[in-house]
Design a protein around this motif. Sequence first.
Motif, short mmCIF file in Angstrom:
data_model
loop_
_atom_site.label_atom_id
_atom_site.label_comp_id
_atom_site.label_asym_id
_atom_site.label_seq_id
_atom_site.Cartn_x
_atom_site.Cartn_y
_atom_site.Cartn_z
N THR A 198 20.83 47.85 -43.37
CA THR A 198 20.36 48.08 -44.74
C THR A 198 20.56 46.81 -45.55
O THR A 198 21.52 46.08 -45.32
CB THR A 198 21.14 49.22 -45.43
N LYS A 199 19.68 46.61 -46.51
CA LYS A 199 19.73 45.44 -47.36
C LYS A 199 20.37 45.84 -48.69
O LYS A 199 19.97 46.86 -49.28
CB LYS A 199 18.26 45.03 -47.58
N VAL A 200 21.39 45.08 -49.14
CA VAL A 200 22.06 45.40 -50.41
C VAL A 200 21.77 44.27 -51.41
O VAL A 200 22.31 43.17 -51.27
CB VAL A 200 23.58 45.55 -50.20
N PRO A 201 20.93 44.52 -52.43
CA PRO A 201 20.57 43.46 -53.36
C PRO A 201 21.74 43.04 -54.25
O PRO A 201 22.58 43.87 -54.62
CB PRO A 201 19.46 44.07 -54.22
N LEU A 202 21.77 41.75 -54.61
CA LEU A 202 22.79 41.25 -55.53
C LEU A 202 22.20 41.00 -56.93
O LEU A 202 22.94 40.76 -57.88
CB LEU A 202 23.40 39.94 -55.00
N GLU A 203 20.88 40.98 -57.03
CA GLU A 203 20.21 40.78 -58.32
C GLU A 203 19.07 41.80 -58.43
O GLU A 203 18.50 42.18 -57.40
CB GLU A 203 19.59 39.37 -58.38
N SER A 204 18.74 42.26 -59.67
CA SER A 204 17.65 43.24 -59.82
C SER A 204 16.32 42.65 -59.35
O SER A 204 15.56 43.29 -58.65
CB SER A 204 17.47 43.67 -61.27
N ARG A 205 16.02 41.43 -59.81
CA ARG A 205 14.81 40.74 -59.28
C ARG A 205 15.33 39.95 -58.09
O ARG A 205 15.73 38.80 -58.21
CB ARG A 205 14.22 39.82 -60.33
N THR A 206 15.32 40.64 -56.95
CA THR A 206 16.17 40.19 -55.84
C THR A 206 15.73 38.90 -55.18
O THR A 206 14.64 38.82 -54.62
CB THR A 206 16.25 41.31 -54.77
N VAL A 207 16.63 37.94 -55.25
CA VAL A 207 16.48 36.71 -54.47
C VAL A 207 17.48 36.78 -53.31
O VAL A 207 17.16 36.45 -52.18
CB VAL A 207 16.77 35.47 -55.35
N PHE A 249 29.28 48.99 -48.79
CA PHE A 249 29.55 48.40 -50.11
C PHE A 249 28.23 48.10 -50.83
O PHE A 249 27.24 47.77 -50.20
CB PHE A 249 30.34 47.10 -49.95
N TYR A 250 28.26 48.21 -52.17
CA TYR A 250 27.06 47.90 -52.93
C TYR A 250 27.43 47.47 -54.35
O TYR A 250 28.56 47.70 -54.80
CB TYR A 250 26.13 49.12 -52.98
N VAL A 251 26.45 46.87 -55.04
CA VAL A 251 26.62 46.54 -56.45
C VAL A 251 25.78 47.54 -57.25
O VAL A 251 24.56 47.60 -57.06
CB VAL A 251 26.12 45.11 -56.76
N PRO A 252 26.41 48.37 -58.11
CA PRO A 252 25.62 49.36 -58.87
C PRO A 252 24.59 48.67 -59.77
O PRO A 252 24.86 47.57 -60.28
CB PRO A 252 26.66 50.08 -59.74
N SER A 253 23.43 49.32 -59.97
CA SER A 253 22.37 48.66 -60.75
C SER A 253 22.84 48.32 -62.15
O SER A 253 22.44 47.30 -62.72
CB SER A 253 21.10 49.50 -60.78
N SER A 254 23.75 49.16 -62.71
CA SER A 254 24.25 48.89 -64.07
C SER A 254 25.06 47.59 -64.14
O SER A 254 25.21 47.00 -65.20
CB SER A 254 25.12 50.05 -64.54
N GLU A 255 25.59 47.14 -63.00
CA GLU A 255 26.42 45.92 -63.00
C GLU A 255 25.71 44.72 -62.38
O GLU A 255 26.31 43.66 -62.21
CB GLU A 255 27.73 46.19 -62.24
N MET A 256 24.45 44.91 -62.04
CA MET A 256 23.72 43.85 -61.33
C MET A 256 23.03 42.92 -62.33
O MET A 256 22.39 43.41 -63.26
CB MET A 256 22.65 44.53 -60.48
N PRO A 257 23.15 41.60 -62.19
CA PRO A 257 22.39 40.73 -63.09
C PRO A 257 20.89 40.90 -62.83
O PRO A 257 20.50 41.16 -61.69
CB PRO A 257 22.86 39.32 -62.69
N GLU A 258 20.09 40.77 -63.91
CA GLU A 258 18.65 40.94 -63.71
C GLU A 258 18.07 39.74 -62.94
O GLU A 258 17.34 39.89 -61.97
CB GLU A 258 17.94 41.10 -65.05
N HIS A 259 18.46 38.54 -63.38
CA HIS A 259 17.84 37.33 -62.83
C HIS A 259 18.68 36.69 -61.74
O HIS A 259 19.85 37.04 -61.55
CB HIS A 259 17.59 36.34 -63.96
N LYS A 260 18.10 35.75 -61.08
CA LYS A 260 18.75 35.00 -60.01
C LYS A 260 20.11 34.45 -60.48
O LYS A 260 20.18 33.83 -61.55
CB LYS A 260 17.83 33.84 -59.59
N ILE A 261 21.15 34.69 -59.70
CA ILE A 261 22.49 34.18 -60.05
C ILE A 261 22.45 32.66 -59.96
O ILE A 261 21.98 32.10 -58.97
CB ILE A 261 23.55 34.76 -59.08
#
Length: 321
Positions: free
Chosen positions: A52-61, A193-205
Amino acid sequence: MAEPRVATIDGKLAEEFAAPSHVEELKEQMAAFAGLHGAAGRKVVLITSGGTKVPLESRTVRFLDNFSSGRRGASSAEYFLDSGYAVIFLHRHRSLYPYTHTYSGINLLDSLQLQTGGGVSHESSQVVVSQQAFPNIAKILSRYQEVKEAGLLLPIEFSTLSDYLHLLKAAAQALSTIGSKAMFYLAAAVSDFYVPSSEMPEHKIQSSNGPLQITMKMVPKILSPLVKDWAPQAFVISFKLETDSSILIEKARGALDTYRHQAVVANVLDTRRGYVVVVTPETQAELILTEDDVRKEVEIEEKIVSNLTEAHSLFITKHHG
Ligand code: PMT
């Protein structure tokens, strides 16, 4: 008063994991598939497969992923089909697929030949497949077409952890109508493990901000509501992967004690292609590929599926006489 556990997990799923837009449509497809095959007296297995893929940013890079190729699930699907099951193949996008998985390392263009038949136009030429490059291709293609025409294989794709969680829930609810005729074969390697959407930065870190520190939350153990609430009559198999073989069986037994499902297939990362242990509350069966098996190209999944389909038949008899 504390809320019941299933409400918590359902709530968490709704709040913190975005559902794929077409989840309801896929649920209906799975329910229709299960209903049709159940009515025809067929058992239905839901196989999960791949990582499974776990995104770190909303607009996932960037995202976290894992090692799973999906070979276990793809190969097992073929043996379940050979045993008369209808198969829902819930797999990670671009992971290995039934009937094509043996050809995954082949460079397609190196295995094809162009026969021009004297003309200059490419439209009039024929493309010929080398049977040497694709061993057993005629037999495998014929079996694949048979399965497809009989409507015995329903492929469903996921990509992220969120997709997986929502689709597994939808599948469990869709299969609940066929009771003990349903088997869940949970071979996917799901992120814990995951980063909840509420705590995820929108843009590229931004790397200009210096070293990255991430705090990840625990993914709810979906096995719990699956067994207790969503498909309580089904035959449920989880997998246990470890890298330290000395804790493998203890962990598998721990999972059976916690979730109260029917069996755990325990495997170690480096030896998973040739050795697994099927652990149930009462038994422990070691399945091994011998040198002779390897010479004959027997796969360990054939032995796993044979063990579990037999146990599933006994389970159905015990529950429905
Ligand atoms: O794909 P391959 O390369 O062929 O490799 C096959 C495999 C090693 C991935 C496969 O044989 C396997 O072991 N899959 C499960 C790996 C895994 O995720 O193990 P685990 O110990 O982290 O999880 C145990 C079980 O808990 C899983 O069956 C899963 O269904 C369940 N789980 C996990 C996370 C979660 N949030 N909820 C769950 O219910």
